[in-house]
Design a protein around this motif. Structure first.
Motif, PDB file in Angstrom:
ATOM      1  N   SER A   1       0.816  -1.212   0.000  1.00  0.00           N
ATOM      2  CA  SER A   1       0.000   0.000   0.000  1.00  0.00           C
ATOM      3  C   SER A   1       0.851   1.264   0.000  1.00  0.00           C
ATOM      4  O   SER A   1       0.320   2.368  -0.057  1.00  0.00           O
ATOM      5  N   GLY A   2       2.169   1.092   0.091  1.00  0.00           N
ATOM      6  CA  GLY A   2       3.070   2.243   0.121  1.00  0.00           C
ATOM      7  C   GLY A   2       3.397   2.723   1.513  1.00  0.00           C
ATOM      8  O   GLY A   2       4.059   3.745   1.670  1.00  0.00           O
ATOM      9  N   ARG A   3       2.972   2.002   2.526  1.00  0.00           N
ATOM     10  CA  ARG A   3       3.271   2.385   3.902  1.00  0.00           C
ATOM     11  C   ARG A   3       4.698   1.973   4.245  1.00  0.00           C
ATOM     12  O   ARG A   3       5.147   0.873   3.907  1.00  0.00           O
ATOM     13  N   ILE A   4       5.426   2.878   4.906  1.00  0.00           N
ATOM     14  CA  ILE A   4       6.803   2.574   5.287  1.00  0.00           C
ATOM     15  C   ILE A   4       6.784   1.611   6.476  1.00  0.00           C
ATOM     16  O   ILE A   4       6.268   1.940   7.546  1.00  0.00           O
ATOM     17  N   VAL A   5       7.370   0.425   6.282  1.00  0.00           N
ATOM     18  CA  VAL A   5       7.385  -0.581   7.343  1.00  0.00           C
ATOM     19  C   VAL A   5       8.758  -0.692   8.004  1.00  0.00           C
ATOM     20  O   VAL A   5       8.871  -1.217   9.116  1.00  0.00           O
ATOM     21  N   ARG A   6       9.777  -0.191   7.336  1.00  0.00           N
ATOM     22  CA  ARG A   6      11.104  -0.211   7.937  1.00  0.00           C
ATOM     23  C   ARG A   6      11.979   0.799   7.210  1.00  0.00           C
ATOM     24  O   ARG A   6      11.788   1.073   6.033  1.00  0.00           O
ATOM     25  N   ARG A   7      12.945   1.337   7.937  1.00  0.00           N
ATOM     26  CA  ARG A   7      13.858   2.317   7.351  1.00  0.00           C
ATOM     27  C   ARG A   7      15.276   1.979   7.787  1.00  0.00           C
ATOM     28  O   ARG A   7      15.548   1.796   8.979  1.00  0.00           O
TER      29      ARG A   7
ATOM     30  N   PRO B   1      10.566  27.256  -5.503  1.00  0.00           N
ATOM     31  CA  PRO B   1      10.909  28.676  -5.670  1.00  0.00           C
ATOM     32  C   PRO B   1      10.849  29.477  -4.374  1.00  0.00           C
ATOM     33  O   PRO B   1      11.575  30.459  -4.226  1.00  0.00           O
ATOM     34  N   ASP B   2       9.999  29.059  -3.424  1.00  0.00           N
ATOM     35  CA  ASP B   2       9.900  29.799  -2.155  1.00  0.00           C
ATOM     36  C   ASP B   2      10.955  29.372  -1.148  1.00  0.00           C
ATOM     37  O   ASP B   2      10.969  29.833   0.000  1.00  0.00           O
ATOM     38  N   GLY B   3      11.862  28.459  -1.557  1.00  0.00           N
ATOM     39  CA  GLY B   3      12.948  28.034  -0.683  1.00  0.00           C
ATOM     40  C   GLY B   3      12.645  26.821   0.169  1.00  0.00           C
ATOM     41  O   GLY B   3      13.501  26.372   0.935  1.00  0.00           O
ATOM     42  N   GLU B   4      11.441  26.244   0.051  1.00  0.00           N
ATOM     43  CA  GLU B   4      11.078  25.092   0.875  1.00  0.00           C
ATOM     44  C   GLU B   4      11.567  23.802   0.231  1.00  0.00           C
ATOM     45  O   GLU B   4      11.380  23.570  -0.965  1.00  0.00           O
ATOM     46  N   ALA B   5      12.201  22.940   1.043  1.00  0.00           N
ATOM     47  CA  ALA B   5      12.712  21.664   0.543  1.00  0.00           C
ATOM     48  C   ALA B   5      11.575  20.652   0.381  1.00  0.00           C
ATOM     49  O   ALA B   5      10.538  20.748   1.048  1.00  0.00           O
ATOM     50  N   PHE B   6      11.796  19.669  -0.477  1.00  0.00           N
ATOM     51  CA  PHE B   6      10.803  18.618  -0.704  1.00  0.00           C
ATOM     52  C   PHE B   6      10.522  17.885   0.604  1.00  0.00           C
ATOM     53  O   PHE B   6       9.367  17.681   0.986  1.00  0.00           O
ATOM     54  N   GLY B   7      11.577  17.488   1.310  1.00  0.00           N
ATOM     55  CA  GLY B   7      11.458  16.980   2.673  1.00  0.00           C
ATOM     56  C   GLY B   7      10.912  15.569   2.813  1.00  0.00           C
ATOM     57  O   GLY B   7      10.417  14.960   1.868  1.00  0.00           O
ATOM     58  N   GLU B   8      11.003  15.071   4.026  1.00  0.00           N
ATOM     59  CA  GLU B   8      10.599  13.694   4.329  1.00  0.00           C
ATOM     60  C   GLU B   8       9.079  13.514   4.284  1.00  0.00           C
ATOM     61  O   GLU B   8       8.587  12.460   3.886  1.00  0.00           O
ATOM     62  N   ALA B   9       8.326  14.525   4.703  1.00  0.00           N
ATOM     63  CA  ALA B   9       6.864  14.387   4.734  1.00  0.00           C
ATOM     64  C   ALA B   9       6.307  14.223   3.317  1.00  0.00           C
ATOM     65  O   ALA B   9       5.453  13.365   3.073  1.00  0.00           O
ATOM     66  N   ARG B  10       6.771  15.050   2.386  1.00  0.00           N
ATOM     67  CA  ARG B  10       6.310  14.913   1.002  1.00  0.00           C
ATOM     68  C   ARG B  10       6.773  13.583   0.408  1.00  0.00           C
ATOM     69  O   ARG B  10       6.073  12.974  -0.389  1.00  0.00           O
ATOM     70  N   LEU B  11       7.959  13.152   0.806  1.00  0.00           N
ATOM     71  CA  LEU B  11       8.457  11.870   0.315  1.00  0.00           C
ATOM     72  C   LEU B  11       7.542  10.743   0.779  1.00  0.00           C
ATOM     73  O   LEU B  11       7.143   9.885  -0.029  1.00  0.00           O
ATOM     74  N   ALA B  12       7.191  10.717   2.075  1.00  0.00           N
ATOM     75  CA  ALA B  12       6.313   9.666   2.590  1.00  0.00           C
ATOM     76  C   ALA B  12       4.949   9.710   1.902  1.00  0.00           C
ATOM     77  O   ALA B  12       4.374   8.659   1.566  1.00  0.00           O
TER      78      ALA B  12
END
Length: 410
Positions: free
Chosen positions: A308-314, A358-369
């Protein structure tokens, strides 16, 4: 023809002669100017023209010798062409000129002139315009001159520097293409296809410093590597070049993951200059036994996600990047794992989480998840690319972006 004299001072009770006043005015113009009559004889040679050419007016007034001010041998000036209404020679006489479609409105031209009396080589900007009487008959031609030598020399210097820069750029591009061909030739795309992995590389420039390799060892294990060299572009790509052949050689020899990491680290530590290193993540899978091993050094953690795309381990970075040290202590942490249900491993370069809008905000972990939360049926690579493209909103990425997805089948 009679000599044209400046007018005498007008008495308080008389008005100045308009013709004489116009002649006096032209004599004192700060713009170098001379006037020819309809027979191409000099009527006026003003003081600014004397200063520019070094020829006093009395030498040329009433003659057709005005060419001597500009050239070593007789040739027509722009005013002569206009007086004759003959433009057949203008291309040969002037390096730059307007098309004389309507000479009644004047003609513009530019050219290098030898200026024999001055002993200088000047670039003159020339404008010539006709003077007609009330009946429309040509009675004179006025030619103005402007010394544009300094500006022209600057223009030539800028053009030469631009040509030199273009040459260096073209040479750099040729070298980059050659290096790209060498690197592409080293990477075994057939082995990547056989490994069955999914990946994408989005270079920040036309040359990526990220590297993705995959191959199966003779015993059937799948080995995959995502490497991210310091910086980006050609220098970064050259840094990862020693990794390629060493990786294939060790996989072909059934070397365990620990041996592959140790050997590649040794090669890089002894070949890279100070300050250069390669962050990387390795994965080794035994798909039949549903077991694997991961090594991460200086790169975002490897994610294991379910169907389902849920992170189960990192698997976090617990090692130094490759090439930093020759000692094994900084690169000896490996993590073993297994899976009972189908899963996927996602490996990323730091260009993904650091991609800046453009506003300086990184893609980040939340958007990645959020981007990873997709069912197996959906193309995960395409989803991540679309999310990154939307986040960047046309802004160029500052670092190479690489994504590698590996299936862990049930």
């Amino acid at each position: 023809m009679p000599t044209i004299h400046a007018p005498a001072a007008a008495s308080p009770t008389t008005q100045p002669n308009p013709t004489n006043f116009a002649i006096t005015l032209m004599e004192h113009l700060v713009v170098p100017t001379f006037v020819l009559d309809a027979d191409q004889r000099v009527l006026i040679w003003n003081r600014a023209c004397e200063r520019l050419t070094g020829i006093p007016a009395h030498e040329v007034i009433g003659t057709r010798d005005h060419w001597r001010a500009f050239y070593d041998t007789p040739r027509p000036c722009l005013a002569d062409l206009l007086a004759r209404n003959d433009w057949s020679l203008i291309d040969k006489l002037y390096t730059t000129h307007d098309e004389p479609d309507t000479p009644a409105h004047g003609v513009h031209a530019e050219n290098w002139c030898t200026m024999p009396r001055r002993g200088k080589h000047l670039y003159l900007v020339v404008d010539a315009g006709p003077v007609f009487d009330d009946a429309g008959k040509l009675i004179a031609v006025v030619e103005t001159l402007r010394d544009n030598t300094e500006s022209k020399l600057t223009q030539i210097k800028v053009a030469e520097q631009a040509s030199l820069l273009q040459h260096h750029y073209d040479e750099h591009e040729r070298e980059a293409r050659m290096a790209r061909r060498i690197l592409d030739h080293q990477i075994r795309t057939d082995l990547i296809r056989q490994a069955g992995i999914h990946y994408t590389v989005m270079p920040a420039t036309n040359f990526s410093g990220d590297l993705i390799l995959a191959a199966r060892s003779p015993d059937g294990r799948l080995h995959a590597l995502l490497a991210d060299a310091t910086g980006h572009g050609l220098a970064a790509a050259v840094s990862v070049l020693p990794v390629v052949q060493e990786f294939y050689r060790l996989v072909e020899q059934n070397e365990p993951l620990s041996g592959i990491v140790d050997a590649i680290n040794f090669v890089l530590a002894n070949s890279l200059p100070a300050g250069r290193f390669v962050a990387a993540a390795f994965v080794s899978l035994d798909e039949q036994a549903r077991e694997g091993e991961a090594w991460v050094g200086g790169i975002p953690g490897v994610q294991m996600i379910d169907d389902s795309g849920r992170i189960v381990r990192r698997f976090e970075s617990r090692n130094l990047p490759l090439g930093v040290t020759r000692e094994a202590d900084g690169i000896k942490t490996f993590e073993r794992f297994s899976w009972a249900e189908p899963a996927r491993l996602v490996m990323l370069s730091d260009g993904v989480v650091e991609a800046t809008a453009p506003d300086g905000e990184a893609f980040g972990e939340a958007r990645l998840a959020h981007s990873l939360a997709s069912p197996r049926s959906e193309d995960l690579i395409a989803r991540l690319r679309a999310a990154l493209t939307a986040h960047l909103a046309g802004t160029p990425a500052h670092d190479d972006i690489s994504i590698l997805v590996i299936d862990c089948p049930a």
